[in-house]
Design a protein around this motif. Sequence first.
Motif, PDB file in Angstrom:
ATOM      1  N   PHE A 205     123.347  12.865 -69.163  1.00  0.00           N
ATOM      2  CA  PHE A 205     124.406  13.672 -68.557  1.00  0.00           C
ATOM      3  C   PHE A 205     125.311  12.355 -69.670  1.00  0.00           C
ATOM      4  CE2 PHE A 205     122.789  14.118 -63.893  1.00  0.00           C
ATOM      5  CZ  PHE A 205     123.950  15.029 -63.488  1.00  0.00           C
ATOM      6  N   ILE A 243     133.281   8.626 -68.129  1.00  0.00           N
ATOM      7  CA  ILE A 243     132.946   9.015 -66.842  1.00  0.00           C
ATOM      8  C   ILE A 243     132.586   9.575 -65.515  1.00  0.00           C
ATOM      9  CG2 ILE A 243     134.387  10.600 -65.234  1.00  0.00           C
ATOM     10  CD1 ILE A 243     137.299  10.068 -66.873  1.00  0.00           C
ATOM     11  N   PRO A 244     131.528  10.677 -66.254  1.00  0.00           N
ATOM     12  CA  PRO A 244     130.615  10.974 -65.652  1.00  0.00           C
ATOM     13  C   PRO A 244     129.681  10.128 -64.982  1.00  0.00           C
ATOM     14  CG  PRO A 244     130.748  12.222 -67.318  1.00  0.00           C
ATOM     15  CD  PRO A 244     131.590  11.754 -67.298  1.00  0.00           C
ATOM     16  N   THR A 247     130.175   8.183 -62.350  1.00  0.00           N
ATOM     17  CA  THR A 247     130.395   8.401 -61.609  1.00  0.00           C
ATOM     18  C   THR A 247     128.962   8.314 -60.688  1.00  0.00           C
ATOM     19  OG1 THR A 247     131.784  10.389 -61.749  1.00  0.00           O
ATOM     20  CG2 THR A 247     130.058  11.084 -59.671  1.00  0.00           C
ATOM     21  N   LEU A 248     128.188   9.010 -61.408  1.00  0.00           N
ATOM     22  CA  LEU A 248     126.594   8.631 -61.022  1.00  0.00           C
ATOM     23  C   LEU A 248     126.237   6.807 -61.261  1.00  0.00           C
ATOM     24  CD1 LEU A 248     125.067  11.911 -61.645  1.00  0.00           C
ATOM     25  CD2 LEU A 248     123.433  10.322 -63.075  1.00  0.00           C
ATOM     26  N   LEU A 251     126.538   6.664 -57.401  1.00  0.00           N
ATOM     27  CA  LEU A 251     125.881   6.994 -56.181  1.00  0.00           C
ATOM     28  C   LEU A 251     124.748   6.681 -56.587  1.00  0.00           C
ATOM     29  CD1 LEU A 251     127.056  10.863 -57.423  1.00  0.00           C
ATOM     30  CD2 LEU A 251     127.060  10.240 -55.927  1.00  0.00           C
ATOM     31  N   VAL A 299     127.445   3.280 -49.936  1.00  0.00           N
ATOM     32  CA  VAL A 299     128.237   4.947 -50.513  1.00  0.00           C
ATOM     33  C   VAL A 299     129.764   4.701 -50.361  1.00  0.00           C
ATOM     34  CG1 VAL A 299     128.116   6.986 -49.831  1.00  0.00           C
ATOM     35  CG2 VAL A 299     126.024   6.107 -49.948  1.00  0.00           C
ATOM     36  N   ASN A 303     132.047   4.405 -54.172  1.00  0.00           N
ATOM     37  CA  ASN A 303     132.756   5.925 -54.865  1.00  0.00           C
ATOM     38  C   ASN A 303     134.119   5.520 -54.329  1.00  0.00           C
ATOM     39  OD1 ASN A 303     130.144   7.370 -54.492  1.00  0.00           O
ATOM     40  ND2 ASN A 303     130.638   8.169 -52.599  1.00  0.00           N
ATOM     41  N   ALA A 306     134.034   3.466 -57.856  1.00  0.00           N
ATOM     42  CA  ALA A 306     134.115   4.923 -58.993  1.00  0.00           C
ATOM     43  C   ALA A 306     135.608   4.997 -59.478  1.00  0.00           C
ATOM     44  CB  ALA A 306     133.252   5.646 -58.426  1.00  0.00           C
ATOM     45  N   ASP A 307     135.881   5.817 -58.334  1.00  0.00           N
ATOM     46  CA  ASP A 307     137.814   6.325 -58.317  1.00  0.00           C
ATOM     47  C   ASP A 307     138.385   5.127 -59.018  1.00  0.00           C
ATOM     48  OD1 ASP A 307     136.566   8.890 -57.294  1.00  0.00           O
ATOM     49  OD2 ASP A 307     137.668   8.552 -54.970  1.00  0.00           O
ATOM     50  N   TYR A 310     137.643   5.261 -62.765  1.00  0.00           N
ATOM     51  CA  TYR A 310     138.401   6.558 -63.478  1.00  0.00           C
ATOM     52  C   TYR A 310     139.508   6.299 -63.926  1.00  0.00           C
ATOM     53  CZ  TYR A 310     135.037   9.139 -60.602  1.00  0.00           C
ATOM     54  OH  TYR A 310     133.679   9.868 -60.023  1.00  0.00           O
TER      55      TYR A 310
ATOM     56  N   ASP B 122     130.798  12.010 -48.465  1.00  0.00           N
ATOM     57  CA  ASP B 122     129.878  10.445 -48.668  1.00  0.00           C
ATOM     58  C   ASP B 122     129.029  10.522 -46.806  1.00  0.00           C
ATOM     59  OD1 ASP B 122     131.101   9.474 -49.986  1.00  0.00           O
ATOM     60  OD2 ASP B 122     132.813   8.606 -49.542  1.00  0.00           O
ATOM     61  N   ARG B 172     130.698  15.493 -57.100  1.00  0.00           N
ATOM     62  CA  ARG B 172     131.413  13.982 -57.344  1.00  0.00           C
ATOM     63  C   ARG B 172     131.690  14.270 -58.758  1.00  0.00           C
ATOM     64  NH1 ARG B 172     132.558  10.680 -53.790  1.00  0.00           N
ATOM     65  NH2 ARG B 172     133.355   9.068 -55.396  1.00  0.00           N
ATOM     66  N   LEU B 173     130.505  14.578 -59.400  1.00  0.00           N
ATOM     67  CA  LEU B 173     131.066  14.904 -61.103  1.00  0.00           C
ATOM     68  C   LEU B 173     132.013  16.235 -60.960  1.00  0.00           C
ATOM     69  CD1 LEU B 173     126.958  15.055 -62.385  1.00  0.00           C
ATOM     70  CD2 LEU B 173     128.776  13.313 -62.883  1.00  0.00           C
ATOM     71  N   ARG B 175     134.042  16.842 -59.702  1.00  0.00           N
ATOM     72  CA  ARG B 175     135.787  16.260 -59.101  1.00  0.00           C
ATOM     73  C   ARG B 175     136.008  14.864 -60.066  1.00  0.00           C
ATOM     74  NH1 ARG B 175     135.930  11.233 -56.302  1.00  0.00           N
ATOM     75  NH2 ARG B 175     138.086  10.940 -55.068  1.00  0.00           N
ATOM     76  N   GLN B 177     135.470  14.472 -63.369  1.00  0.00           N
ATOM     77  CA  GLN B 177     135.878  15.587 -64.696  1.00  0.00           C
ATOM     78  C   GLN B 177     136.730  16.199 -64.563  1.00  0.00           C
ATOM     79  OE1 GLN B 177     133.601  14.091 -66.785  1.00  0.00           O
ATOM     80  NE2 GLN B 177     133.773  16.343 -68.429  1.00  0.00           N
ATOM     81  N   VAL B 215     123.520  19.726 -67.336  1.00  0.00           N
ATOM     82  CA  VAL B 215     122.389  18.915 -67.299  1.00  0.00           C
ATOM     83  C   VAL B 215     121.940  18.864 -65.423  1.00  0.00           C
ATOM     84  CG1 VAL B 215     122.294  16.536 -67.322  1.00  0.00           C
ATOM     85  CG2 VAL B 215     123.390  17.498 -68.966  1.00  0.00           C
TER      86      VAL B 215
END
Lengths: 320, 294, 596
Positions: A205, A243-244, A247-248, A251, A299, A303, A306-307, A310, B122, B172-173, B175, B177, B215
């Motif tokens: 990624f 950014i990804p 996110t990952l 998660l 979770v 998340n 993460a937001d 960003y 979620d 989520r990825l 979103r 991006q 990916v």
Amino acid sequence: MSRAYLLRRTLIAIPSLLGISIIIFSILAAAPGDPFGQLVTNPNVPPAVIAKLRASLGLNQPIWLRYIHWLVAMLHGEWGFSFASRMDVATLIMQRLSVTIAVLGSAEILAILIAVPVGILAAVRPYSLFDQIASTAAYIGVAMPTFFTGLLLIFLFSVRLHLLPFVFQDHVAGTGLVWLGAEIKQSIMPVAVLALFQGAPLVRFVRSSMLDVIRLDYVTTARAKGIGRRRVILRHVVRNGLIPVVTLVALQLPGVFGGAIITEQIFRVPGMGSLLISALLDNDTPVIMAITFVFAILVIIFNLIADLLYGWLDPRINLR
Amino acid sequence: MSRPTTLGQDAWRRFRRHRLAVVGLVVLAVIVAMVVLGSFLWPIPMSAIDYAASLSPPSFAHPFGTDDLGHDLLARMIFGGRISLAVGLAAMLIAVGFGVLVGAVAGSAGGRVDTALMWVTDLFLALPQLPLLLLIIYLFRDTLQRMLGEQGGIFLIVVVVIGALRWMSIARLVRAQIFSLREKEFVEAARALGASRLREVVRHILPNTLGPIIVAATIEVANAIIAESTLSFLGLGFPPDIPTWGRLLYDGQNYLDLAPQWALFPGLAIFLTVLAISFLGDGLRDAFDPRRVL
Amino acid sequence: MNESDLRRLISNVKRGRLSRRGFIQRMAAVGIAAPFANQILSLSGVAMAATPFTYKPTKRGGGGTLKLLWWQAPTLLNPHFATGTKDQDGSRIFYEPLAGWDAEGNLVPQLAAEIPSLENGGVAKDGKSVTWKLKKGVKWHDGQPFTADDVVFNWEYASNPATAAVTSGSYTYNKAIKVDDYTVRVEFNRPTPFWADPFVGALGMLIPKHIFAPFIGAKAHAAPANLKPVGTGPFKFKDFRPGEYVSAVINTDYHEPNKPYFDALEMKGGGDATSAARAVLETGEYDYAWNLQVEWRILQQFEKAGKGAIQLVSSANVEHIQLNNTDPNKVVDGERSSIKTKHPTLTDPAVRKALSLLIDKKAVQDYIYGPEAVATPNYINAPPRDYSKNTHWEFNVAKANEILDKAGYKKGSDGIRAKDGHKLKYVFQTSINGPRQKNQEIVKQACAKAGIAIDIKAIPATVFFSSDLGNPDTYPKFYADLQMYTTGSNVPDPWQWMKSFVSTEAAQKSNNWEGRNITRWNNAEYDKIYAEAGAEMDPIKHTAMLIKLNDLVVDNVAVIPELHRQNVSATAKNLVVHLSGWEDDMWDVASWYRNA
């Protein structure tokens, strides 16, 4: 935006957690299985006893009543008692928490520390030898399930080379450095398996999102303006490319609490995953409910983090 | 002055130059050809028991060796490969399709739609999968089997279940991006030129999120092949006498020292498939990226 | 040799006119092997030759830590709430019953001073009571003396319905009475040939009155000692993490001299059976691993590393295939496999006979289980005295085809036989478990050769072995044509267990499928003999009746017994263990030691 946004999201989280808890509870109650399954095949145990045991755990009440009991207890900070061991669920979880966080946390940190730089380097010189090697290794990690990589490591390091133990000990004998050494020794294989499992997709990624950003017009513009390649990569590409990754990782992080069922089984790590799987096999609803509910909270929290990240990585992002 | 080329011809030209992508295509084509045509060419049926040949290493009679009941592993790899590849690709398409859809809508709409969709995401992330799967079998297996005939029903349920449990990270990825790309200059330019929301997302933003999607897609293929075998341990997958790659790998693992071929060949097959698909994906992305000059 | 001849010989042995050896030789002459002859003697009150186990250490302790690997660890440590063998094993480290069963099915005193018998007057002639003399000077781990009050308390505790004890079945039709501080009498409601059930074996472990008295009845689950045992056993409690870890230290006041040998004990849980076997046999990280139902060739490969040995102990368990007598595809009053229906083809004796000829037990043994499971024609496989000599089995596809041809089952265009529109096409279900699925496949392939089509169905064990009323896939419902699992008597008298063929016990909706007769088989002769055997105090007649019951089951193919299973475990090379198929593995951990 961020304070009002944070407040709003936190307020939304409460009803959404309530909804999630209702759904999880209903699934657990409706799913087939029976905490006294093993007794059923035992000719010495009269069926009436099993019925009585079920009644003593409140299993003959309607689902909605059981849910309300659970919710009221939860609001009082009571997690309930395990059906299987009659032990307080909070105590059971606390017994497993430190090992889980130590093993899974170090695997996650190791995965990030290796995968992010490797991914960036691979993206800077795509299709170079380094990229090819890194990608192939990542694909092995992606294609091989943990039960297989774990077994391969055991086969190599425990059976053939006799270097590492593969049964994780709860109480390692010794003190000081001897103790630390033994703890590290027994953690090497589970941590390696998990780090490969979590790091391999990360490498891919990071590499691909870096490549995407490198190609974007504004990077070309920045380079045309004469900003050095290194600075472009660090200032613009990495920040955007992360950014990804954020996110990952967000998660993956709740999993540090939730445990890794298969890896814990292979190496007998007494973590949350093995607690969860044995609770699942015993249909020990209070334990399953507690673990999944905390997991759900994490979770949502991660998340949300993460937001927020960003916006920090790319200040132009405006979350409405 | 050369002839003007179309986008497709351009892409094909760039794709052909992408050596690894061509290799990926060839490898994938060979694997697909083997599992589709193999059973016509290879005479041993996959269910033939031959105790005398039990656990024999690769040989002329059994090029991939045999398992403990003397089943020919090549025949089983061919048979199982059809299911594993079909499940892997179909489940990937469902997971990716649904994930991209949810991510794109959440990312571009924002506000309440985003909040609602992220709640669902979620929720799916937090669901305890094992009891959920047992519940699904309990509720739907018989109905679906009756509706679709045995094999078709199982295939559908396996693919949908895997897809339904694995779209969340993709959503989520995508979103994230979109959040980032939405504010970039070229998208703003398109917006300024009066592009509609849909056009903005589909034409300008989504193509630039292809990297992570590809990916994720390759990872999903591998995951789905393994997940299929996990499902069959819950009684949700194909009957236990159907040897999919994931199942062969699982069954063979404990015989690693007695009969290494049993686990190694399916492991290798899964690895090669994932590798080929991702090379192919990289090639496709590069090919369709007009900015890329290779 | 008939019954009276046998009796004459036994009485000769008793009076010393015939030696044990002479008796065994005569029995061998009529085809009865030595172990069975021994059983007959011991059953008739002639003491059994000492078991071969000898305990060598000459002092207590000094053995270091014993490291045990249980791939499913105990979740609680109160024997009255043990939901599986794992919990019984964990409890047995700390608790003991009055007596245990050794591998040959003989009673061995643990907290009793001696074993009651007709000869010593402990067992009443009418079979309605048994008097136990307790060992004196035994102390609980907290120093309190062990007395008859504790024994009677255990009866009160387990028989109280509000306690909901798993052991309550052993304390239901009887009553425990204190005679004096060291004597307890158990009175039965009816003549009970098998009197050695209450206070004996895994279900008979005794907990202390002074600790548990406040927690009798509904409060039982709140007792802190459920997780922190105080017993009389060879080891004292140290630490417990449910499902994960039990640790214990030597009880220096243990009531047996020079025992135990080990200073401490650790029981580690988690993982799976295969890797547990590996950790003992191949890498030597642990001393003992329990319940290793792992394919034989894998175990053998591990054993080659030379770090340990595989232990096989005969159990009473039989892996068997059940044939449904009722129709699983017809719904009557909202119930499938209703006793109001008849299976269209499986009730035909020819089809049953053919199926019994199509089970290649030898191949299953040779290519899956090895010596862990031995091909058998019998449903009752242990104790040896109850093993029928009148039965045999064979694998013969040609003969099966011949029988089906003769019975009028014709092959259709799809190769499947049918008669009167009923196809020989069966759903064959079992739990999800590697060896079982291979076993299913072997059966499927053989049946295909005889024109019988088998659909394999595998159900998660947690669902298959549950009493969930809403689930169609549980084994008591038997909504399939054939099913396979393991069962066995857990006491050395199979009478109670043989209830599973009594017609009034048929599992059905009206009894919430709690009836023990899963196949819904119905045989008037069986019912009659079963009822008679339950009241028969003469051990030889009782045994003859059990053998007859077994023969009825086998000859009518009520089920197809497949394999007599052994308990499999692994020990470190120098570890000497004392195991019994009638007991949990920890029953005599006090006697385990390491050879120098």
